[in-house]
Design an enzyme around this catalytic site. Structure first.
Site, short mmCIF file in Angstrom:
data_model
loop_
_atom_site.label_atom_id
_atom_site.label_comp_id
_atom_site.label_asym_id
_atom_site.label_seq_id
_atom_site.Cartn_x
_atom_site.Cartn_y
_atom_site.Cartn_z
N THR A 1 15.89 50.72 48.69
CA THR A 1 16.86 51.36 47.79
C THR A 1 16.89 50.69 46.41
OG1 THR A 1 18.65 49.97 48.67
CG2 THR A 1 18.31 52.12 49.69
N PHE B 1 26.68 54.16 47.19
CA PHE B 1 26.66 53.15 48.25
C PHE B 1 27.57 53.53 49.42
CE2 PHE B 1 25.71 50.76 44.33
CZ PHE B 1 24.49 50.20 44.70
N CYS C 1 28.19 50.26 51.89
CA CYS C 1 27.14 49.25 51.94
C CYS C 1 27.71 47.87 51.59
CB CYS C 1 26.02 49.62 50.97
SG CYS C 1 24.75 48.34 50.80
#
Length: 418
Positions: free
Chosen positions: A214, A348, A355
C-alpha cells in the site's frame, strides 16, 4: 460494533490455518489483544520514531539507486523506472523496521507476499458454497492457498531463525525492531492470549504485506500526479529545497515543516485509496436501518473508499481533480483528515478496524517523496505533455498503477555517498 469483525472465507482459513494476525482476526479477545499490542508496542508513534535511522538509510539508498541508474546509461540518460525503485525502497524500509536488517531471501519472500494478496482476493467456489464438501474438494483457490501457506511458513521460519542468529552473534542494529518486540513479549508472556509462533508469523506477514504494497502504491501515484500537474510539482519541490537549504540529504527532523508535501500525500490518498474496497467486514448480527437497508447477520460488507474519496456530494464539482490546496488552511476541506473521524475520507478505514500502521506508512512515504523531490528534477520521457501520462489502474485488491512509471531524472542536489 456489528461490523467490527472479518469474514472467515474458505480461502482465508487456509491462508491463516496456523495463526491469525490483526488484519484478518475476527472480533474477539484474540483480536483485541493483538490490536492493543500494535497500538502500544509495535506501531506507536514512539516506536516508529525509534526506527527512523533505518528509514533514513533506505531513503539514501533510494536516491543513490536513481543516480546509479543515470550513471549506467549512455548519454543522453535513459528514463528511470521510478515504480521499481520506489517498490524496492519501501520493501527494504519495512523489512528493516520489522527485522532490523535485510533478509537473505527478500525477493522470494516479497514475491510470495504478493502472491498471497492475489490468492486472498481471488474467486473461490468454496467461498460461494461454504457448506459444500464438493466445492471445497474441487476449489483451485483453496489448493493454491494451502500451497502458499506451506511456502510462507517455510520462508517465515527462515526469517525468524536468521534474525535470532544475527541477534545471538551481536550483529545488526542496537534498536529493538518489531520482531524483537514480538519475541520479547512471547518470552515474557505479557498477553492474555498466548503469542505462539503461528501468531507471530501472521503478525509479521500483516506488517510486511500491508506496509509494503500500500505504501509503494501510494508513493507511485503521488509521483505520477505531480508529473501530471507541473505547478504542484514545482510548489512541492520549492518547499522541500527551501526547508532543507544547505543540507546534503533529507532528515526526518524536517518532515513536519513540509506542509505542502503532506497535502500532496493526502490528496493522493483521496484519489487513489491503495485498497479501494478496504478489507471486507462481516455483519455479526441482523442490523436494521443502515442507510435505509436491513443487513442480515453473516453478510459480507465492503466499503468503497475509492468512490467515497471521489464523491462530488462531499468534495465538490472538482472531486476528480488533483488539488492538494483543498486541504490548506482556509480551503474547503481544511479540517478533513484520514485518521478515521471524517467518513468522507477513509483510505485507512475507520472505527475499530482502522489500519494501526498509519504512522509507519506516512513516515516511509513522506521521507521517500521528499528525498526524490529534493535531489532530482523530473520530466516525462521524450518531452511528453503531462496530460499524455498513462494513469490507468490495474485490477486487484490494491489499486496499483497498470504500467510502471518511467521518468527522466536530472540531479539538482548532489547525492552523498551512502
Amino acid at each position: 460494533m456489528p461490523f467490527a469483525t472479518r469474514p472467515r472465507t474458505a480461502t482465508l482459513r487456509e491462508l491463516t490455518r496456523d495463526g491469525l494476525g490483526v488484519a484478518f482476526a475476527p472480533h474477539g479477545e484474540h483480536w483485541r489483544q493483538l490490536r492493543k499490542l500494535c497500538v502500544t508496542e509495535l506501531l506507536s508513534a514512539r516506536r516508529v520514531r525509534s526506527l527512523r535511522r533505518g528509514r533514513e538509510a533506505e531513503a539514501a539508498n533510494l536516491v543513490a539507486s536513481v543516480v546509479a541508474s543515470l550513471s549506467s546509461a549512455p548519454a543522453p540518460p535513459k528514463p528511470v523506472n521510478v515504480s521499481a525503485l520506489i517498490a524496492t525502497y519501501v520493501t527494504d524500509a519495512i523489512v528493516r523496521a520489522v527485522v532490523g536488517d535485510r533478509i537473505r531471501d527478500r525477493d522470494a519472500f516479497m514475491e510470495k507476499l504478493d502472491e498471497g494478496v492475489k490468492v486472498a482476493a481471488g474467486f473461490s467456489l468454496a467461498d460461494v458454497f461454504p457448506s459444500s464438501r464438493l466445492a471445497r474438494a474441487f476449489s483451485g483457490a483453496a489448493r493454491r492457498a494451502r500451497a502458499h501457506h506451506r511456502e510462507m511458513t517455510r520462508l517465515m521460519d527462515g526469517v525468524i531463525e536468521e534474525h535470532r542468529k544475527r541477534r545471538a552473534a551481536g550483529a545488526g542494529n542496537d534498536e529493538e525492531d518489531l520482531l524483537d518486540v514480538l519475541l520479547r513479549i512471547q518470552k515474557d508472556g505479557g498477553l492474555q492470549v498466548p503469542l505462539d509462533i503461528g501468531t507471530i508469523r501472521a503478525v509479521i506477514i500483516d506488517l510486511f504485506g500491508a506496509g509494503s504494497e500500500t505504501t509503494a502504491t501510494t508513493l507511485q501515484w503521488a509521483m505520477a500526479e505531480l508529473m501530471r500537474h507541473p505547478a504542484a510539482l514545482r510548489k512541492a519541490q520549492a518547499e522541500v529545497r527551501r526547508v532543507l537549504a544547505g543540507e546534503r540529504r533529507v532528515s526526518e527532523d524536517a518532515l513536519p515543516e513540509l506542509r505542502y508535501l503532506q497535502l500532496v500525500l493526502k490528496e493522493t490518498l483521496r484519489l487513489h485509496a491503495a485498497v479501494p474496497l478496504l478489507l471486507p467486514r462481516e455483519c455479526q448480527e441482523e442490523t436494521r436501518g443502515v442507510l435505509g437497508y436491513d443487513v442480515p447477520g453473516g453478510a459480507m460488507v465492503l466499503v468503497n473508499a475509492w468512490a467515497i474519496g471521489r464523491d462530488a456530494a462531499s468534495w465538490g464539482p472538482d472531486a476528480e481533480e488533483f488539488r492538494p490546496e483543498r486541504f490548506e488552511d482556509g480551503g474547503a476541506m481544511a479540517g478533513v483528515d484520514f485518521r478515521g473521524t471524517d467518513f468522507e475520507f477513509v483510505p485507512f478505514g475507520a472505527g475499530r478496524r482502522i489500519c494501526p500502521g498509519i504512522a509507519l506508512g506516512l513516515a516511509v512515504m513522506e521521507l521517500g517523496l521528499a528525498s526524490l523531490l529534493f535531489h532530482f528534477d523530473w520530466e516525462l520521457p521524450g518531452g511528453a505533455a503531462p496530460e499524455e501520462l498513462d494513469m490507468a489502474e490495474g485490477l486487484g485488491i490494491t489499486a496499483r498503477r497498470k504500467s510502471d512509471l518511467w521518468l527522466q531524472a536530472t540531479v539538482r542536489v548532489p547525492v552523498p555517498n551512502v
